[in-house]
Design a protein around this motif. Structure first.
Motif, PDB file in Angstrom:
ATOM      1  N   LEU A  31       0.862  -1.247  -0.359  1.00 43.93           N
ATOM      2  CA  LEU A  31       0.368  -0.269   0.084  1.00 43.93           C
ATOM      3  C   LEU A  31       0.482   1.503  -0.193  1.00 43.93           C
ATOM      4  CD1 LEU A  31      -3.087  -0.914   2.062  1.00 43.93           C
ATOM      5  CD2 LEU A  31      -2.858  -0.543   0.010  1.00 43.93           C
ATOM      6  N   GLU A  32       2.141   1.646   0.907  1.00 45.26           N
ATOM      7  CA  GLU A  32       3.049   2.137   0.705  1.00 45.26           C
ATOM      8  C   GLU A  32       3.238   2.434  -0.119  1.00 45.26           C
ATOM      9  OE1 GLU A  32       4.211   2.057   5.744  1.00 45.26           O
ATOM     10  OE2 GLU A  32       5.470   0.874   3.842  1.00 45.26           O
ATOM     11  N   ARG A  33       3.760   1.675  -1.877  1.00 46.70           N
ATOM     12  CA  ARG A  33       3.810   2.152  -2.717  1.00 46.70           C
ATOM     13  C   ARG A  33       3.664   0.997  -3.680  1.00 46.70           C
ATOM     14  NH1 ARG A  33      10.368  -0.629   0.048  1.00 46.70           N
ATOM     15  NH2 ARG A  33      10.710   0.706   1.639  1.00 46.70           N
ATOM     16  N   ALA A  34       2.000   1.026  -3.920  1.00 46.46           N
ATOM     17  CA  ALA A  34       1.566   1.018  -4.761  1.00 46.46           C
ATOM     18  C   ALA A  34       1.451   2.069  -5.941  1.00 46.46           C
ATOM     19  CB  ALA A  34      -0.103   1.536  -4.176  1.00 46.46           C
ATOM     20  N   ASP A  35       2.532   3.344  -5.784  1.00 46.70           N
ATOM     21  CA  ASP A  35       3.249   3.618  -7.254  1.00 46.70           C
ATOM     22  C   ASP A  35       3.903   3.291  -7.694  1.00 46.70           C
ATOM     23  OD1 ASP A  35       4.182   4.420  -4.921  1.00 46.70           O
ATOM     24  OD2 ASP A  35       5.540   6.170  -6.189  1.00 46.70           O
ATOM     25  N   GLN A  36       4.951   1.854  -7.488  1.00 48.70           N
ATOM     26  CA  GLN A  36       5.807   1.229  -8.094  1.00 48.70           C
ATOM     27  C   GLN A  36       5.404   0.217  -8.445  1.00 48.70           C
ATOM     28  OE1 GLN A  36       8.370   0.237  -4.862  1.00 48.70           O
ATOM     29  NE2 GLN A  36       9.340   2.528  -4.342  1.00 48.70           N
ATOM     30  N   PHE A  37       3.838  -0.443  -8.251  1.00 48.51           N
ATOM     31  CA  PHE A  37       2.978  -1.053  -8.840  1.00 48.51           C
ATOM     32  C   PHE A  37       2.917  -0.881 -10.738  1.00 48.51           C
ATOM     33  CE2 PHE A  37      -0.350  -3.704 -10.835  1.00 48.51           C
ATOM     34  CZ  PHE A  37       0.409  -5.028 -10.569  1.00 48.51           C
ATOM     35  N   MET A  38       3.553  -1.995 -11.533  1.00 50.35           N
ATOM     36  CA  MET A  38       3.677  -1.269 -12.578  1.00 50.35           C
ATOM     37  C   MET A  38       2.379  -2.415 -13.534  1.00 50.35           C
ATOM     38  SD  MET A  38       6.273   0.132 -13.212  1.00 50.35           S
ATOM     39  CE  MET A  38       6.954  -0.120 -15.056  1.00 50.35           C
ATOM     40  N   PRO A  39       0.867  -1.397 -13.491  1.00 48.96           N
ATOM     41  CA  PRO A  39      -0.407  -1.876 -14.016  1.00 48.96           C
ATOM     42  C   PRO A  39       0.141  -2.645 -15.375  1.00 48.96           C
ATOM     43  CG  PRO A  39      -0.261   0.493 -14.170  1.00 48.96           C
ATOM     44  CD  PRO A  39       1.640   0.197 -14.111  1.00 48.96           C
ATOM     45  N   GLY A  40      -0.090  -3.821 -15.715  1.00 45.48           N
ATOM     46  CA  GLY A  40      -0.438  -4.636 -16.942  1.00 45.48           C
ATOM     47  C   GLY A  40       0.704  -5.551 -16.089  1.00 45.48           C
ATOM     48  N   THR A  41       1.448  -6.222 -15.170  1.00 50.59           N
ATOM     49  CA  THR A  41       1.986  -6.783 -15.015  1.00 50.59           C
ATOM     50  C   THR A  41       1.029  -7.718 -13.819  1.00 50.59           C
ATOM     51  OG1 THR A  41       2.972  -5.722 -13.190  1.00 50.59           O
ATOM     52  CG2 THR A  41       4.398  -5.786 -14.690  1.00 50.59           C
ATOM     53  N   ARG A  42       1.725  -9.338 -13.378  1.00 51.87           N
ATOM     54  CA  ARG A  42       0.722  -9.899 -12.153  1.00 51.87           C
ATOM     55  C   ARG A  42       0.367  -9.321 -10.359  1.00 51.87           C
ATOM     56  NH1 ARG A  42       1.497 -15.818 -13.819  1.00 51.87           N
ATOM     57  NH2 ARG A  42       0.326 -16.054 -10.904  1.00 51.87           N
ATOM     58  N   LEU A  43      -0.539  -8.996  -9.622  1.00 49.16           N
ATOM     59  CA  LEU A  43       0.131  -8.284  -8.742  1.00 49.16           C
ATOM     60  C   LEU A  43       0.559  -9.523  -7.652  1.00 49.16           C
ATOM     61  CD1 LEU A  43      -0.806  -6.034  -6.706  1.00 49.16           C
ATOM     62  CD2 LEU A  43      -2.868  -7.223  -6.568  1.00 49.16           C
ATOM     63  N   ASP A  44       0.258 -10.627  -7.944  1.00 52.73           N
ATOM     64  CA  ASP A  44       0.126 -11.772  -7.464  1.00 52.73           C
ATOM     65  C   ASP A  44       2.418 -11.845  -7.078  1.00 52.73           C
ATOM     66  OD1 ASP A  44       0.874 -12.847  -9.525  1.00 52.73           O
ATOM     67  OD2 ASP A  44       0.083 -14.917  -8.801  1.00 52.73           O
ATOM     68  N   ARG A  45       2.552 -11.798  -8.631  1.00 52.63           N
ATOM     69  CA  ARG A  45       4.466 -12.094  -8.228  1.00 52.63           C
ATOM     70  C   ARG A  45       4.836 -11.133  -7.241  1.00 52.63           C
ATOM     71  NH1 ARG A  45       7.868 -11.292 -13.625  1.00 52.63           N
ATOM     72  NH2 ARG A  45       9.837 -11.659 -12.688  1.00 52.63           N
ATOM     73  N   TRP A  46       4.250  -9.811  -7.725  1.00 56.56           N
ATOM     74  CA  TRP A  46       4.822  -8.484  -7.174  1.00 56.56           C
ATOM     75  C   TRP A  46       4.387  -8.357  -5.795  1.00 56.56           C
ATOM     76  CZ3 TRP A  46       1.981  -3.812  -4.553  1.00 56.56           C
ATOM     77  CH2 TRP A  46       2.915  -2.932  -4.253  1.00 56.56           C
ATOM     78  N   LEU A  47       3.103  -8.789  -5.113  1.00 56.69           N
ATOM     79  CA  LEU A  47       3.105  -9.669  -3.479  1.00 56.69           C
ATOM     80  C   LEU A  47       4.385 -10.717  -2.969  1.00 56.69           C
ATOM     81  CD1 LEU A  47      -0.690  -9.244  -3.234  1.00 56.69           C
ATOM     82  CD2 LEU A  47       1.016  -7.477  -2.439  1.00 56.69           C
ATOM     83  N   PHE A  48       4.205 -11.395  -3.655  1.00 53.13           N
ATOM     84  CA  PHE A  48       4.989 -12.750  -3.560  1.00 53.13           C
ATOM     85  C   PHE A  48       6.783 -11.869  -3.001  1.00 53.13           C
ATOM     86  CE2 PHE A  48       1.898 -15.739  -5.156  1.00 53.13           C
ATOM     87  CZ  PHE A  48       1.997 -16.396  -3.965  1.00 53.13           C
ATOM     88  N   SER A  49       7.145 -10.838  -4.237  1.00 57.75           N
ATOM     89  CA  SER A  49       8.772 -10.525  -4.353  1.00 57.75           C
ATOM     90  C   SER A  49       8.590  -9.688  -3.448  1.00 57.75           C
ATOM     91  CB  SER A  49       9.245 -10.096  -5.348  1.00 57.75           C
ATOM     92  OG  SER A  49       8.971  -9.846  -6.580  1.00 57.75           O
ATOM     93  N   ILE A  50       7.594  -8.670  -2.727  1.00 55.32           N
ATOM     94  CA  ILE A  50       7.538  -7.559  -1.214  1.00 55.32           C
ATOM     95  C   ILE A  50       7.676  -8.686  -0.402  1.00 55.32           C
ATOM     96  CG2 ILE A  50       6.290  -6.823  -0.321  1.00 55.32           C
ATOM     97  CD1 ILE A  50       5.115  -5.202  -2.373  1.00 55.32           C
ATOM     98  N   LEU A  51       6.756  -9.689   0.206  1.00 61.05           N
ATOM     99  CA  LEU A  51       6.795 -11.189   1.260  1.00 61.05           C
ATOM    100  C   LEU A  51       8.514 -11.107   1.765  1.00 61.05           C
ATOM    101  CD1 LEU A  51       4.180 -13.294   2.731  1.00 61.05           C
ATOM    102  CD2 LEU A  51       6.683 -14.202   2.366  1.00 61.05           C
TER     103      LEU A  51
END
Length: 157
Positions: A34-54
């Motif tokens: 949530l703090e870094r939502a601006d770093q999420f790239m639209p069109g990419t997989r959210l689950d992959r991004w979240l797994f990377s953060i975890l």
């Protein structure tokens, strides 16, 4: 993000072997996302991004303090939840498989979870763990070899 919470929790449990730590990892992951939502790239997989953060949070945590061995480990039988449709034999077999997977070295256990449980591609696993795809394939091959050599009598089945 809510549809990924259970998957994130399972991954946190695979990494930490502790339910409370898995809870904390998911909470920290959601907060950071949530703090870094601006770093999420639209069109990419959210689950992959979240797994990377975890995964990044977990690595930071184990670097900053040692995880106490032998405390809070989850029993394999408790981790699996079955409804009445599954018979006892299935439950016992699944528990044995989970114990064998949990006995793998962490690097192998992590790639097995992401590739086989979460169904991520080798490329996605490599991206999450920040390792070459060849390393992912090597770790999976080593894990499969170890698992195939493990049977009820300790020999090949």
């Amino acid at each position: 993000m809510t549809e990924n919470l259970a998957r994130l929790w399972r991954y946190g449990l695979v990494l930490s072997h502790q339910r409370d730590v898995a809870d904390d990892l998911v909470q920290a992951t959601c907060l950071r996302a949530l703090e870094r939502a601006d770093q999420f790239m639209p069109g990419t997989r959210l689950d992959r991004w979240l797994f990377s953060i975890l995964h990044s949070i977990w690595l930071n945590e184990i670097r900053s303090r040692r995880v106490r061995q032998g405390q809070g480990f989850v029993d394999a039988g408790e981790t699996l939840i079955f409804d009445g449709a599954h018979d006892t034999e299935t439950h016992v077999m699944a528990g044995q498989v989970l114990k064998q997977v949990n006995a793998l070295p962490e690097a192998q256990r992590t790639v097995v979870f992401l590739a086989y449980v979460e169904g991520l591609s080798y490329r996605e696993v490599a991206g999450i763990l920040d390792i070459p795809i060849g390393t992912v394939m090597s770790r999976l091959a080593a894990a499969r070899a170890k698992l195939s050599d493990t049977g009820p009598e300790g020999g090949r089945q």
